[in-house]
Design an enzyme around this catalytic site. Structure first.
Site, mmCIF file in Angstrom:
data_model
loop_
_atom_site.group_PDB
_atom_site.id
_atom_site.type_symbol
_atom_site.label_atom_id
_atom_site.label_comp_id
_atom_site.label_asym_id
_atom_site.label_seq_id
_atom_site.Cartn_x
_atom_site.Cartn_y
_atom_site.Cartn_z
ATOM 1 N N LYS A 11 10.376 32.093 94.070
ATOM 2 C CA LYS A 11 11.271 31.040 93.607
ATOM 3 C C LYS A 11 10.746 30.522 92.284
ATOM 4 O O LYS A 11 9.544 30.281 92.136
ATOM 5 C CB LYS A 11 11.325 29.894 94.634
ATOM 6 N N ASN A 192 8.132 30.093 85.608
ATOM 7 C CA ASN A 192 7.323 31.267 85.287
ATOM 8 C C ASN A 192 5.901 31.195 85.837
ATOM 9 O O ASN A 192 4.987 31.823 85.314
ATOM 10 C CB ASN A 192 7.274 31.495 83.766
ATOM 11 N N ARG A 193 5.720 30.419 86.897
ATOM 12 C CA ARG A 193 4.433 30.289 87.560
ATOM 13 C C ARG A 193 3.366 29.627 86.685
ATOM 14 O O ARG A 193 2.181 29.670 87.021
ATOM 15 C CB ARG A 193 3.909 31.658 88.046
ATOM 16 N N LEU A 194 3.776 28.994 85.591
ATOM 17 C CA LEU A 194 2.825 28.224 84.792
ATOM 18 C C LEU A 194 2.812 26.787 85.295
ATOM 19 O O LEU A 194 3.242 25.845 84.614
ATOM 20 C CB LEU A 194 3.200 28.284 83.298
ATOM 21 N N HIS A 195 2.332 26.633 86.513
ATOM 22 C CA HIS A 195 2.362 25.336 87.183
ATOM 23 C C HIS A 195 1.390 24.356 86.531
ATOM 24 O O HIS A 195 0.424 24.751 85.871
ATOM 25 C CB HIS A 195 2.007 25.506 88.658
#
Length: 214
Positions: A11, A192-195
């Site tokens: 997600k 983009n998973r750059l949390h």
């Protein structure tokens, strides 16, 4: 389920940012802000938290419990002192908490030392519980092997006849704990998973704040 299906479960998070300028420099106050927002968002059981402990065999174990209060900077929960987590905390009085609010794309990790609450606090909370929950705390040998469900139901029925309508006192094997934090990590899901991950570590004069890689 096939591994390919699991690998493709993902997600992309489209939520608020979390940065050093906007976050509260007091991690407890930041937690309370996020917790209030979880309540306002009407999330199911926003006070549900995973608590991880480690026993004498050094094997970690985790389970869901409910946060029942924040007092003087510590996090309160209640359980059977003779349960697995109770025995593990007796040997190793350190634990980790994890709150996950999926709808807000947020999680908070909290680590610290755990100690029992006072008898007065445990008594007061036990007295506030519904009678059925009080009976369950009395009759359940939590984490121990039992012969079947009927055995448990029979113990509950006997206790109900014995105490109803008399007030039930808190069993000695049941009560509260408080986790006193020495670290907080706030995680905000981002595209983009750059949390965003902000870590607070306790130091002599307060808290040190650092950003972690996602």
């Amino acid at each position: 389920m096939e591994n390919s299906l699991l690998a493709n479960l993902r997600k992309d998070y489209q939520s608020k940012l979390l940065d050093e300028k906007s976050i509260n420099v007091n991690p407890l106050q930041q937690f309370e802000t996020w917790f209030d927002e979880a309540i306002e968002s009407k999330l199911p059981e926003p006070n549900a938290m995973t608590i991880a402990t480690c026993g004498i065999d050094f094997k970690p174990s985790a389970r869901i419990v409910l946060l029942k209060g924040i007092e003087n900077g510590s996090f309160l929960f209640y359980t059977n002192y003779q349960s697995r987590k109770g025995k593990e905390l007796l040997w190793n009085p350190y634990a980790a908490l994890l709150f996950f609010w999926n709808e807000l794309h947020r999680q908070v990790r909290i680590e610290g030392r755990v100690e029992k609450t006072s008898s007065e606090i445990s008594d007061a909370y036990f007295e506030s519980r519904p009678f059925g929950s009080q009976l369950s705390a009395l009759v359940s040998p939590q984490s121990e092997i039992i012969q079947d469900r009927d055995w448990l139901e029979e113990k509950l029925d006997i206790a109900r006849k014995q105490f109803d309508p008399n007030p039930l006192k808190r069993p000695r094997q049941w009560g509260g704990y408080r986790l006193i934090p020495n670290s907080f990590e706030f995680w905000q899901g981002r595209p983009n998973r750059l949390h965003d991950r902000i870590l607070f570590t306790q130091i002599a004069n307060g808290w040190k704040m650092e950003r972690l890689g996602p």
